[in-house]
Design an enzyme around this catalytic site. Structure first.
Site, PDB file in Angstrom:
ATOM      1  N   SER A  42     -23.244   1.849  14.517  1.00  0.00           N
ATOM      2  CA  SER A  42     -21.965   2.427  14.106  1.00  0.00           C
ATOM      3  C   SER A  42     -20.906   1.418  13.679  1.00  0.00           C
ATOM      4  CB  SER A  42     -21.401   3.310  15.224  1.00  0.00           C
ATOM      5  OG  SER A  42     -21.124   2.550  16.379  1.00  0.00           O
ATOM      6  N   LYS A  68     -14.072   6.186  21.292  1.00  0.00           N
ATOM      7  CA  LYS A  68     -13.709   5.071  20.415  1.00  0.00           C
ATOM      8  C   LYS A  68     -12.239   5.138  20.014  1.00  0.00           C
ATOM      9  CE  LYS A  68     -18.387   4.373  18.708  1.00  0.00           C
ATOM     10  NZ  LYS A  68     -19.285   4.243  17.551  1.00  0.00           N
TER      11      LYS A  68
END
Length: 338
Positions: free
Chosen positions: A236, A281
């Site tokens: 990611s 995140k």
């Protein structure tokens, strides 16, 4: 009293020692890809002119913890900062934590390679197409090796990886096709291959002939781009790595003194794909001082529902759109948002 003490002691032992089939997920560390970690540049370019950057471009991660006790799981859940997920969501049958880390490390390395190619393609640097994987027993097995550069297939020049499938579009199993390739510094060579049937090699039914190779673009440049970051896994961070490479190889500063964070898997063509754990995140980015977060378009709905106060969510679906969004911010324009 003795019975009560005994029951309490047993419950304490059970709660502290018995492991539950869950993992905890929470905000992980963030890293400035324009900065340094352990006194080493995270993204380093050697052999090509680079330019000064300003601000921070932070990749974000998710912390996943295994081997949780019953009491530990309850404590993490009550904290509100972590979530619990069934262990089999992250671990395959019989898969150990070490094996999962190895798998994540491989995905992380692949994401670095894809980020480099995506960035250099965006900047119009040349690329070459190489055989990334060879299917065991397939028509090209024993002829090509992983890493061989593909120059032409079935009379068609190969400039990008999509050219390989295009060259096979009108073929069928049993056809003979010529492949010209180069191995390292050796002279190019040409071999004639009889195409197979994809279903015979577990690749799924298809009408065109089957070679048995997975082509991939690689940067064809004289300079070297290296990413130094340990103990991080998964794909990611690709978008942020690609942006860091673009920023270092172009004049001006994309971040313009701001702290920008983000996430997103990227392929060699610069397409940005969705990721997991976006809410964690976002928290990690906010705590690291970010004021802007680059969100894959497919994650926008989830991100919008969980965004911390004061964190601008910018929607991106390609590397080009991410660069344009940062240029919009620098110029005082409003970029696309979630």
């Amino acid at each position: 009293m003795v019975l009560s003490f005994t029951i309490a002691a047993v419950l304490g032992l059970v709660g502290g020692l018995v492991r539950v089939p869950y993992v905890s997920i929470g905000p992980g560390p963030t890293y400035d890809t324009l900065g340094r970690v352990n006194d080493q540049a995270v993204v380093q370019v050697d052999g090509e002119e680079t330019y000064e950057t300003s601000g921070q471009l932070r990749m974000t991660t998710v912390s996943v913890s295994d081997d949780i006790s019953l009491f530990g799981a309850l404590g993490l859940w009550v904290s509100g900062r972590y979530a619990l997920q069934p262990r089999d969501v992250y671990f395959g049958p019989g898969q150990t934590e070490e094996e999962l880390e190895q798998e994540n490390t491989k995905m992380f390395q692949n994401s670095q390679s894809a980020a480099e190619v995506a960035a250099l393609r965006y900047l119009d640097y040349p690329v070459q197409v190489v055989a990334q994987e060879i299917t065991r027993g397939a028509p090209v097995d024993g002829v090509l090796e992983p890493g061989d550069q593909l120059l032409s297939v079935n009379g068609s020049q190969i400039a990008v990886q999509e050219d390989v499938s295009e060259a096979l579009r009108d073929t069928k199993p049993g056809d003979q096709v010529a492949i010209t390739f180069q191995r390292g510094d050796e002279p190019p060579r040409t071999s004639t291959i009889e195409l197979g049937n994809a279903s015979d090699f577990g690749a799924g039914e298809r009408s065109e002939g089957f070679l048995g190779l997975a082509p991939v673009d690689r940067a064809d440049v004289e300079f070297e781009t290296t990413i130094h970051l340990e103990d991080v896994g998964g794909p990611s961070a690709g978008l942020i790595f690609a942006l860091a490479i673009v920023d270092k190889l172009t004049p001006g500063q994309l971040e313009d003194g701001r702290t920008v964070a983000g996430t997103g898997e990227i392929d060699v063509k610069g397409n940005v794909g969705p990721i997991g754990g976006i809410s964690f995140k976002l928290v990690a980015a906010s705590e690291a001082g970010a004021d802007t977060f680059l969100v894959p378009a497919s994650n926008c709905a989830e991100a919008k529902a969980d965004a911390p106060d004061g964190l601008r969510l910018v929607k991106v679906d390609t590397l080009a759109s991410a660069v344009e969004a940062l240029e919009d911010l620098e110029a005082g324009r409003t970029p696309p948002s979630c």
